[in-house]
Design a protein around this motif. Sequence first.
Motif, PDB file in Angstrom:
ATOM      1  N   ASN A 108       0.856  -1.183   0.000  1.00  0.00           N
ATOM      2  CA  ASN A 108       0.000   0.000   0.000  1.00  0.00           C
ATOM      3  C   ASN A 108       0.903   1.248   0.000  1.00  0.00           C
ATOM      4  N   HIS A 109       0.705   2.114  -0.983  1.00  0.00           N
ATOM      5  CA  HIS A 109       1.539   3.314  -1.139  1.00  0.00           C
ATOM      6  C   HIS A 109       1.508   4.199   0.117  1.00  0.00           C
ATOM      7  N   MET A 110       0.344   4.310   0.752  1.00  0.00           N
ATOM      8  CA  MET A 110       0.224   5.163   1.947  1.00  0.00           C
ATOM      9  C   MET A 110       0.978   4.569   3.132  1.00  0.00           C
ATOM     10  N   SER A 134       1.427  14.645   0.797  1.00  0.00           N
ATOM     11  CA  SER A 134       1.853  14.384  -0.579  1.00  0.00           C
ATOM     12  C   SER A 134       0.921  15.098  -1.547  1.00  0.00           C
ATOM     13  N   GLY A 135       1.048  14.742  -2.826  1.00  0.00           N
ATOM     14  CA  GLY A 135       0.193  15.370  -3.825  1.00  0.00           C
ATOM     15  C   GLY A 135      -1.246  14.900  -3.710  1.00  0.00           C
ATOM     16  N   GLY A 136      -1.450  13.709  -3.184  1.00  0.00           N
ATOM     17  CA  GLY A 136      -2.804  13.152  -3.108  1.00  0.00           C
ATOM     18  C   GLY A 136      -3.347  13.056  -1.692  1.00  0.00           C
ATOM     19  N   ALA A 168      -2.211  18.860   0.753  1.00  0.00           N
ATOM     20  CA  ALA A 168      -1.264  19.972   0.863  1.00  0.00           C
ATOM     21  C   ALA A 168      -0.467  20.146  -0.436  1.00  0.00           C
ATOM     22  N   GLY A 169       0.030  19.033  -0.996  1.00  0.00           N
ATOM     23  CA  GLY A 169       0.816  19.108  -2.235  1.00  0.00           C
ATOM     24  C   GLY A 169      -0.019  19.632  -3.395  1.00  0.00           C
ATOM     25  N   GLU A 170      -1.284  19.216  -3.412  1.00  0.00           N
ATOM     26  CA  GLU A 170      -2.205  19.656  -4.471  1.00  0.00           C
ATOM     27  C   GLU A 170      -2.385  21.184  -4.380  1.00  0.00           C
ATOM     28  N   PHE A 172      -0.217  23.330  -3.164  1.00  0.00           N
ATOM     29  CA  PHE A 172       1.037  23.916  -3.672  1.00  0.00           C
ATOM     30  C   PHE A 172       0.996  23.939  -5.208  1.00  0.00           C
ATOM     31  N   ASP A 173       0.591  22.806  -5.806  1.00  0.00           N
ATOM     32  CA  ASP A 173       0.592  22.708  -7.269  1.00  0.00           C
ATOM     33  C   ASP A 173      -0.406  23.681  -7.902  1.00  0.00           C
ATOM     34  N   LYS A 174      -1.601  23.812  -7.267  1.00  0.00           N
ATOM     35  CA  LYS A 174      -2.622  24.684  -7.850  1.00  0.00           C
ATOM     36  C   LYS A 174      -2.251  26.154  -7.700  1.00  0.00           C
ATOM     37  N   GLY A 185       4.441  22.196  -8.542  1.00  0.00           N
ATOM     38  CA  GLY A 185       4.565  23.537  -7.985  1.00  0.00           C
ATOM     39  C   GLY A 185       5.301  23.609  -6.663  1.00  0.00           C
ATOM     40  N   GLY A 186       5.237  22.531  -5.870  1.00  0.00           N
ATOM     41  CA  GLY A 186       5.838  22.556  -4.530  1.00  0.00           C
ATOM     42  C   GLY A 186       7.296  22.986  -4.525  1.00  0.00           C
ATOM     43  N   PRO A 187       8.152  22.281  -5.282  1.00  0.00           N
ATOM     44  CA  PRO A 187       9.571  22.639  -5.259  1.00  0.00           C
ATOM     45  C   PRO A 187       9.820  24.069  -5.744  1.00  0.00           C
ATOM     46  N   ILE A 189       7.645  26.712  -5.578  1.00  0.00           N
ATOM     47  CA  ILE A 189       7.206  27.671  -4.546  1.00  0.00           C
ATOM     48  C   ILE A 189       8.247  27.700  -3.431  1.00  0.00           C
ATOM     49  N   ASP A 190       8.736  26.537  -3.066  1.00  0.00           N
ATOM     50  CA  ASP A 190       9.779  26.417  -2.037  1.00  0.00           C
ATOM     51  C   ASP A 190      10.991  27.279  -2.425  1.00  0.00           C
ATOM     52  N   ARG A 191      11.408  27.150  -3.681  1.00  0.00           N
ATOM     53  CA  ARG A 191      12.593  27.873  -4.155  1.00  0.00           C
ATOM     54  C   ARG A 191      12.355  29.389  -4.168  1.00  0.00           C
ATOM     55  N   GLY A 278       6.217  11.970   2.676  1.00  0.00           N
ATOM     56  CA  GLY A 278       5.523  12.416   1.465  1.00  0.00           C
ATOM     57  C   GLY A 278       6.245  13.594   0.831  1.00  0.00           C
ATOM     58  N   GLY A 279       5.886  13.906  -0.423  1.00  0.00           N
ATOM     59  CA  GLY A 279       6.591  14.923  -1.196  1.00  0.00           C
ATOM     60  C   GLY A 279       6.742  16.272  -0.497  1.00  0.00           C
ATOM     61  N   VAL A 280       5.703  16.729   0.206  1.00  0.00           N
ATOM     62  CA  VAL A 280       5.760  18.055   0.838  1.00  0.00           C
ATOM     63  C   VAL A 280       6.743  18.065   2.020  1.00  0.00           C
ATOM     64  N   ALA A 282       9.593  17.424   1.779  1.00  0.00           N
ATOM     65  CA  ALA A 282      10.842  17.957   1.216  1.00  0.00           C
ATOM     66  C   ALA A 282      10.896  19.481   1.364  1.00  0.00           C
ATOM     67  N   ASN A 283       9.790  20.100   1.759  1.00  0.00           N
ATOM     68  CA  ASN A 283       9.734  21.569   1.829  1.00  0.00           C
ATOM     69  C   ASN A 283      10.698  22.136   2.880  1.00  0.00           C
ATOM     70  N   SER A 284      11.558  23.043   2.445  1.00  0.00           N
ATOM     71  CA  SER A 284      12.624  23.508   3.343  1.00  0.00           C
ATOM     72  C   SER A 284      12.085  24.328   4.512  1.00  0.00           C
ATOM     73  N   CYS A 309      11.334  11.131   0.484  1.00  0.00           N
ATOM     74  CA  CYS A 309      10.117  11.930   0.724  1.00  0.00           C
ATOM     75  C   CYS A 309       9.184  11.744  -0.464  1.00  0.00           C
ATOM     76  N   THR A 310       9.691  12.062  -1.669  1.00  0.00           N
ATOM     77  CA  THR A 310       8.872  11.871  -2.863  1.00  0.00           C
ATOM     78  C   THR A 310       8.820  10.363  -3.170  1.00  0.00           C
ATOM     79  N   ASP A 311       7.963   9.974  -4.104  1.00  0.00           N
ATOM     80  CA  ASP A 311       7.723   8.547  -4.336  1.00  0.00           C
ATOM     81  C   ASP A 311       9.014   7.803  -4.680  1.00  0.00           C
ATOM     82  N   ASN A 312       9.203   6.658  -4.049  1.00  0.00           N
ATOM     83  CA  ASN A 312      10.463   5.918  -4.222  1.00  0.00           C
ATOM     84  C   ASN A 312      10.276   4.427  -3.975  1.00  0.00           C
TER      85      ASN A 312
HETATM   86  O1  KG4 Z   1       4.683  11.930  -2.396  1.00  0.00           O
HETATM   87  P1  KG4 Z   1       4.729  12.534  -3.747  1.00  0.00           P
HETATM   88  O2  KG4 Z   1       6.029  12.445  -4.514  1.00  0.00           O
HETATM   89  O3  KG4 Z   1       3.643  11.936  -4.689  1.00  0.00           O
HETATM   90  C1  KG4 Z   1       2.342  11.604  -4.269  1.00  0.00           C
HETATM   91  O4  KG4 Z   1       2.169  10.465  -3.755  1.00  0.00           O
HETATM   92  O5  KG4 Z   1       1.484  12.508  -4.397  1.00  0.00           O
HETATM   93  O6  KG4 Z   1       4.313  14.064  -3.573  1.00  0.00           O
HETATM   94  C2  KG4 Z   1       4.248  14.954  -4.652  1.00  0.00           C
HETATM   95  C3  KG4 Z   1       3.831  16.333  -4.124  1.00  0.00           C
HETATM   96  C4  KG4 Z   1       3.570  17.338  -5.235  1.00  0.00           C
HETATM   97  O7  KG4 Z   1       2.324  17.959  -4.984  1.00  0.00           O
HETATM   98  C5  KG4 Z   1       4.719  18.342  -5.094  1.00  0.00           C
HETATM   99  O8  KG4 Z   1       4.370  19.659  -5.483  1.00  0.00           O
HETATM  100  C6  KG4 Z   1       5.011  18.251  -3.605  1.00  0.00           C
HETATM  101  O9  KG4 Z   1       4.861  16.875  -3.282  1.00  0.00           O
HETATM  102  N1  KG4 Z   1       6.371  18.701  -3.276  1.00  0.00           N
HETATM  103  C7  KG4 Z   1       6.644  19.783  -2.519  1.00  0.00           C
HETATM  104  C8  KG4 Z   1       8.061  19.917  -2.498  1.00  0.00           C
HETATM  105  N2  KG4 Z   1       8.604  18.877  -3.220  1.00  0.00           N
HETATM  106  C9  KG4 Z   1       7.547  18.148  -3.688  1.00  0.00           C
HETATM  107  N3  KG4 Z   1       5.829  20.647  -1.894  1.00  0.00           N
HETATM  108  C10 KG4 Z   1       6.399  21.666  -1.214  1.00  0.00           C
HETATM  109  N4  KG4 Z   1       7.733  21.867  -1.146  1.00  0.00           N
HETATM  110  C11 KG4 Z   1       8.608  21.022  -1.764  1.00  0.00           C
HETATM  111  N5  KG4 Z   1       9.927  21.234  -1.693  1.00  0.00           N
END
Ligand code: KG4
Length: 348
Positions: A108-110, A134-136, A168-170, A172-174, A185-187, A189-191, A278-280, A282-284, A309-312
């Motif tokens: 299970n991914h979660m 994460s994004g979802g 939260a990731g969604e 950031f992306d929107k 968008g997350g990385p 916006i972070d930058r 999860g991906g977010v 990674a936010n500094s 943090c991101t999918d791996n």
């Molecule tokens: O966990 P993940 O790689 O994939 C899913 O399972 O969704 O997360 C991807 C999400 C995206 O919405 C991306 O914008 C966000 O993680 N993300 C970040 C950063 N790096 C990736 N959000 C904020 N700051 C970051 N540095």
Amino acid sequence: MTILGIETSCDETSAALICDGKLLSNVTVAQFFHSKYGGVVPELASRAHQKLIVPIVDEALIKAGIRKQQLDAVAAVYGPGLIGSILIGLSFGKSMALGLGIPFVGVNHMEAHVLSNLIEGPKPSFPFVNLTVSGGHTQLVLVDQPAGSLAGKPFEYRILGETMDDAAGEAFDKVAKMLGIGYPGGPEIDRLAQSGNPKYVDFPRPYLGEDSLEFSFSGLKTSVLYYLRRTGFDKSRTESKVIADIAASFQAAVVDVLIHKLLLAAKKFSVRDIAVAGGVAANSELRRTLEKASEDKGLRLFIPKFEYCTDNGAMIAMVGYMKMKQGMVSSLELTAEPNLQLTERVSP
Ligand code: KG4
Ligand code: ZN
């Protein structure tokens, strides 16, 4: 015991090798070409996984110095995620296990995100509260070890709170899309936020009541939209300093809410160890502020290395390894479940 883990639930193709709980390799290709469409195009993601799966698995094996005949099991993600993407890694993983005559383990991914802080040390002790962002998903989970360790699941999960709308990731992306900056968008916006003023706009913090562990980010996203309309935002004319200020202000609102709820959950459930995944994660700014806040509260904070943090594939291989140790093998009839849940949510 040597396990191959495969992750193809969204737009990262990844494979990893774990031997007796130790990570030997983790190879990930992020499909950056989706950025020109402003979001992941599911059909293109599946096609890219199809092209990448063989070379990525090969590279993970080579880097680990493992021949496929040495594998004891293959683990692959079976949900949640995009059905076409999941099916590539899942079918490949099941076929490989069948061909080699070894067990297959569906992951299970979660659950994999929740346990990503166990890939490498230092590791949290149980029980701990994990925030998956994460994004979802945006989900607060209490993670514990079952009383008898062979109780059928490596760990027990209790969902304490989750998002009622956007993840939260969604968000950031929107918001990145509204600001005319790329996907994901997350990385970005972070930058941008690194040179912005987080107090430039006082965006609302959606706390949903003093005691609530639930999340909602769609109102915040709408306030950014109204703010941009009200101030006549135009990507080609608005100063880049102002774009950075808006990005920093939005990010500060998200980070405030995430940290507030994570600390509240730790207090409510009297845990000392807290984790983010999860991906977010990674936010500094989230990392920096949370490090300070947890130190002030005497909590131990765990955040995985950026690549976990991101999918791996590493997180999939790790859960596969833990399940194998408990004899939890999956049937080859296991199919993709795009809406798979971590666990059923029970009222407190
Ligand atoms: O966990 P993940 O790689 O994939 C899913 O399972 O969704 O997360 C991807 C999400 C995206 O919405 C991306 O914008 C966000 O993680 N993300 C970040 C950063 N790096 C990736 N959000 C904020 N700051 C970051 N540095
Ligand atoms: Zn994910």
